[in-house]
Design a protein around this motif. Structure first.
Motif, PDB file in Angstrom:
ATOM      1  N   LEU A  26     -13.048  27.783  82.907  1.00 48.42           N
ATOM      2  CA  LEU A  26     -13.328  27.053  81.599  1.00 48.42           C
ATOM      3  C   LEU A  26     -14.867  27.861  81.203  1.00 48.42           C
ATOM      4  O   LEU A  26     -15.727  28.000  81.715  1.00 48.42           O
ATOM      5  N   THR A  27     -14.712  28.057  79.975  1.00 50.51           N
ATOM      6  CA  THR A  27     -16.146  28.676  79.107  1.00 50.51           C
ATOM      7  C   THR A  27     -16.248  27.385  78.067  1.00 50.51           C
ATOM      8  O   THR A  27     -15.591  26.610  77.427  1.00 50.51           O
ATOM      9  N   GLU A  28     -17.664  27.735  77.548  1.00 50.15           N
ATOM     10  CA  GLU A  28     -18.277  26.855  76.689  1.00 50.15           C
ATOM     11  C   GLU A  28     -17.547  26.976  75.264  1.00 50.15           C
ATOM     12  O   GLU A  28     -17.774  25.983  74.602  1.00 50.15           O
ATOM     13  N   ASP A  29     -16.839  28.270  74.979  1.00 50.71           N
ATOM     14  CA  ASP A  29     -16.266  28.301  73.742  1.00 50.71           C
ATOM     15  C   ASP A  29     -14.898  27.471  73.548  1.00 50.71           C
ATOM     16  O   ASP A  29     -14.172  27.718  72.564  1.00 50.71           O
ATOM     17  N   PHE A  30     -14.515  27.530  74.813  1.00 45.90           N
ATOM     18  CA  PHE A  30     -12.964  26.803  74.956  1.00 45.90           C
ATOM     19  C   PHE A  30     -12.793  25.654  74.019  1.00 45.90           C
ATOM     20  O   PHE A  30     -13.797  24.428  74.226  1.00 45.90           O
ATOM     21  N   GLN A  31     -12.023  25.313  73.233  1.00 44.51           N
ATOM     22  CA  GLN A  31     -11.709  24.413  72.317  1.00 44.51           C
ATOM     23  C   GLN A  31     -11.125  23.065  73.402  1.00 44.51           C
ATOM     24  O   GLN A  31     -10.253  23.141  74.143  1.00 44.51           O
ATOM     25  N   LEU A  32     -11.959  21.918  73.355  1.00 38.95           N
ATOM     26  CA  LEU A  32     -11.336  20.734  74.154  1.00 38.95           C
ATOM     27  C   LEU A  32      -9.867  20.567  73.894  1.00 38.95           C
ATOM     28  O   LEU A  32      -9.027  20.245  74.903  1.00 38.95           O
ATOM     29  N   ARG A  33      -9.426  20.614  72.386  1.00 35.72           N
ATOM     30  CA  ARG A  33      -7.990  20.174  72.193  1.00 35.72           C
ATOM     31  C   ARG A  33      -7.143  21.068  72.863  1.00 35.72           C
ATOM     32  O   ARG A  33      -6.032  20.760  73.355  1.00 35.72           O
ATOM     33  N   GLU A  34      -7.507  22.296  73.222  1.00 36.32           N
ATOM     34  CA  GLU A  34      -6.504  23.626  73.928  1.00 36.32           C
ATOM     35  C   GLU A  34      -6.581  23.060  75.451  1.00 36.32           C
ATOM     36  O   GLU A  34      -5.710  23.693  76.111  1.00 36.32           O
ATOM     37  N   THR A  35      -7.313  22.090  75.867  1.00 38.86           N
ATOM     38  CA  THR A  35      -6.901  21.686  77.297  1.00 38.86           C
ATOM     39  C   THR A  35      -5.769  20.722  77.453  1.00 38.86           C
ATOM     40  O   THR A  35      -5.256  20.580  78.556  1.00 38.86           O
ATOM     41  N   GLY A  36      -5.136  20.363  76.177  1.00 40.68           N
ATOM     42  CA  GLY A  36      -4.152  19.516  76.268  1.00 40.68           C
ATOM     43  C   GLY A  36      -4.261  18.151  76.107  1.00 40.68           C
ATOM     44  O   GLY A  36      -3.553  17.186  75.968  1.00 40.68           O
ATOM     45  N   LEU A  37      -5.582  17.680  76.241  1.00 37.89           N
ATOM     46  CA  LEU A  37      -6.114  16.376  76.021  1.00 37.89           C
ATOM     47  C   LEU A  37      -5.873  15.801  74.741  1.00 37.89           C
ATOM     48  O   LEU A  37      -6.126  16.733  73.619  1.00 37.89           O
ATOM     49  N   ASP A  38      -5.345  14.590  74.582  1.00 38.19           N
ATOM     50  CA  ASP A  38      -5.167  13.942  73.226  1.00 38.19           C
ATOM     51  C   ASP A  38      -6.406  13.206  72.925  1.00 38.19           C
ATOM     52  O   ASP A  38      -7.400  13.232  73.446  1.00 38.19           O
ATOM     53  N   SER A  39      -6.434  12.694  71.700  1.00 42.20           N
ATOM     54  CA  SER A  39      -7.671  11.741  71.288  1.00 42.20           C
ATOM     55  C   SER A  39      -7.908  10.819  72.225  1.00 42.20           C
ATOM     56  O   SER A  39      -9.197  10.611  72.457  1.00 42.20           O
ATOM     57  N   ILE A  40      -7.259  10.156  72.989  1.00 43.16           N
ATOM     58  CA  ILE A  40      -7.195   9.132  73.831  1.00 43.16           C
ATOM     59  C   ILE A  40      -8.066   9.834  75.126  1.00 43.16           C
ATOM     60  O   ILE A  40      -8.867   9.159  75.728  1.00 43.16           O
ATOM     61  N   GLY A  41      -7.459  10.896  75.405  1.00 40.73           N
ATOM     62  CA  GLY A  41      -8.186  11.513  76.503  1.00 40.73           C
ATOM     63  C   GLY A  41      -9.486  12.239  76.412  1.00 40.73           C
ATOM     64  O   GLY A  41     -10.423  11.978  77.215  1.00 40.73           O
ATOM     65  N   LYS A  42      -9.787  12.604  74.946  1.00 44.15           N
ATOM     66  CA  LYS A  42     -11.269  12.780  74.730  1.00 44.15           C
ATOM     67  C   LYS A  42     -12.228  11.678  74.767  1.00 44.15           C
ATOM     68  O   LYS A  42     -13.018  11.711  75.439  1.00 44.15           O
ATOM     69  N   LEU A  43     -11.657  10.487  74.478  1.00 47.59           N
ATOM     70  CA  LEU A  43     -12.423   9.339  74.427  1.00 47.59           C
ATOM     71  C   LEU A  43     -12.828   9.041  76.042  1.00 47.59           C
ATOM     72  O   LEU A  43     -13.740   8.557  76.214  1.00 47.59           O
ATOM     73  N   GLU A  44     -11.650   9.037  76.768  1.00 44.26           N
ATOM     74  CA  GLU A  44     -11.761   8.819  78.262  1.00 44.26           C
ATOM     75  C   GLU A  44     -12.724   9.667  78.715  1.00 44.26           C
ATOM     76  O   GLU A  44     -13.449   9.491  79.486  1.00 44.26           O
ATOM     77  N   LEU A  45     -12.788  11.118  78.601  1.00 43.26           N
ATOM     78  CA  LEU A  45     -13.658  11.984  78.884  1.00 43.26           C
ATOM     79  C   LEU A  45     -15.102  11.735  78.583  1.00 43.26           C
ATOM     80  O   LEU A  45     -16.098  11.592  79.588  1.00 43.26           O
ATOM     81  N   VAL A  46     -15.309  11.298  77.333  1.00 39.17           N
ATOM     82  CA  VAL A  46     -16.658  10.916  76.929  1.00 39.17           C
ATOM     83  C   VAL A  46     -17.018   9.601  77.520  1.00 39.17           C
ATOM     84  O   VAL A  46     -18.271   9.740  77.977  1.00 39.17           O
ATOM     85  N   ALA A  47     -16.150   8.862  77.914  1.00 38.81           N
ATOM     86  CA  ALA A  47     -16.617   7.365  78.525  1.00 38.81           C
ATOM     87  C   ALA A  47     -17.026   7.729  79.928  1.00 38.81           C
ATOM     88  O   ALA A  47     -17.970   7.148  80.473  1.00 38.81           O
ATOM     89  N   ILE A  48     -16.339   8.637  80.602  1.00 35.30           N
ATOM     90  CA  ILE A  48     -16.780   9.031  81.935  1.00 35.30           C
ATOM     91  C   ILE A  48     -18.434   9.510  81.897  1.00 35.30           C
ATOM     92  O   ILE A  48     -18.950   9.449  82.696  1.00 35.30           O
ATOM     93  N   VAL A  49     -18.500  10.371  80.907  1.00 32.06           N
ATOM     94  CA  VAL A  49     -19.819  10.884  80.739  1.00 32.06           C
ATOM     95  C   VAL A  49     -20.848   9.678  80.691  1.00 32.06           C
ATOM     96  O   VAL A  49     -21.770   9.652  81.403  1.00 32.06           O
ATOM     97  N   GLU A  50     -20.472   8.858  79.868  1.00 31.17           N
ATOM     98  CA  GLU A  50     -21.407   7.850  79.598  1.00 31.17           C
ATOM     99  C   GLU A  50     -21.608   7.078  80.746  1.00 31.17           C
ATOM    100  O   GLU A  50     -22.624   6.639  81.113  1.00 31.17           O
ATOM    101  N   ARG A  51     -20.472   6.597  81.525  1.00 27.42           N
ATOM    102  CA  ARG A  51     -20.774   5.900  83.044  1.00 27.42           C
ATOM    103  C   ARG A  51     -21.636   6.654  83.778  1.00 27.42           C
ATOM    104  O   ARG A  51     -22.442   6.213  84.678  1.00 27.42           O
TER     105      ARG A  51
END
Length: 92
Positions: A26-51
């Motif tokens: 994984l590199t810093e310039d890698f697009q988050l959407r290219e990981t295959g996460l959908d919008s719900i996945g992005k939301l989950e990831l940010v929620a994990i960060v917050e918790r």
């Protein structure tokens, strides 16, 4: 927390979320959407960060996150704000 530690944390969380297109390195310039996460996945990831870090990511910051580097910057910003006022959870 160093940038490398933050990158490792993000990579671990993406693996836990079973991101379908996670690259071997994984590199810093890698697009988050290219990981295959959908919008719900992005939301989950940010929620994990917050918790995990006991911070809040503002809606404005959330919508600006498009790369791994953007997410890293959001985490760093939130941690910096938290360090200045450790008794509160502040949005970035």
């Amino acid at each position: 927390m160093t940038r490398q530690e933050i990158l490792k944390f993000i990579e671990e969380q993406l693996r836990d979320l079973e991101a379908p297109a996670l690259p071997e390195r994984l590199t810093e310039d890698f697009q988050l959407r290219e990981t295959g996460l959908d919008s719900i996945g992005k939301l989950e990831l940010v929620a994990i960060v917050e918790r995990t870090f006991k911070v809040a990511v503002s809606d404005e910051t959330y919508h600006r996150i498009s790369t791994i580097g953007d997410l890293m910057a959001a985490i760093e910003g939130a941690l910096e704000i938290k360090a200045r006022a450790p008794s509160t959870t502040s949005p970035v």
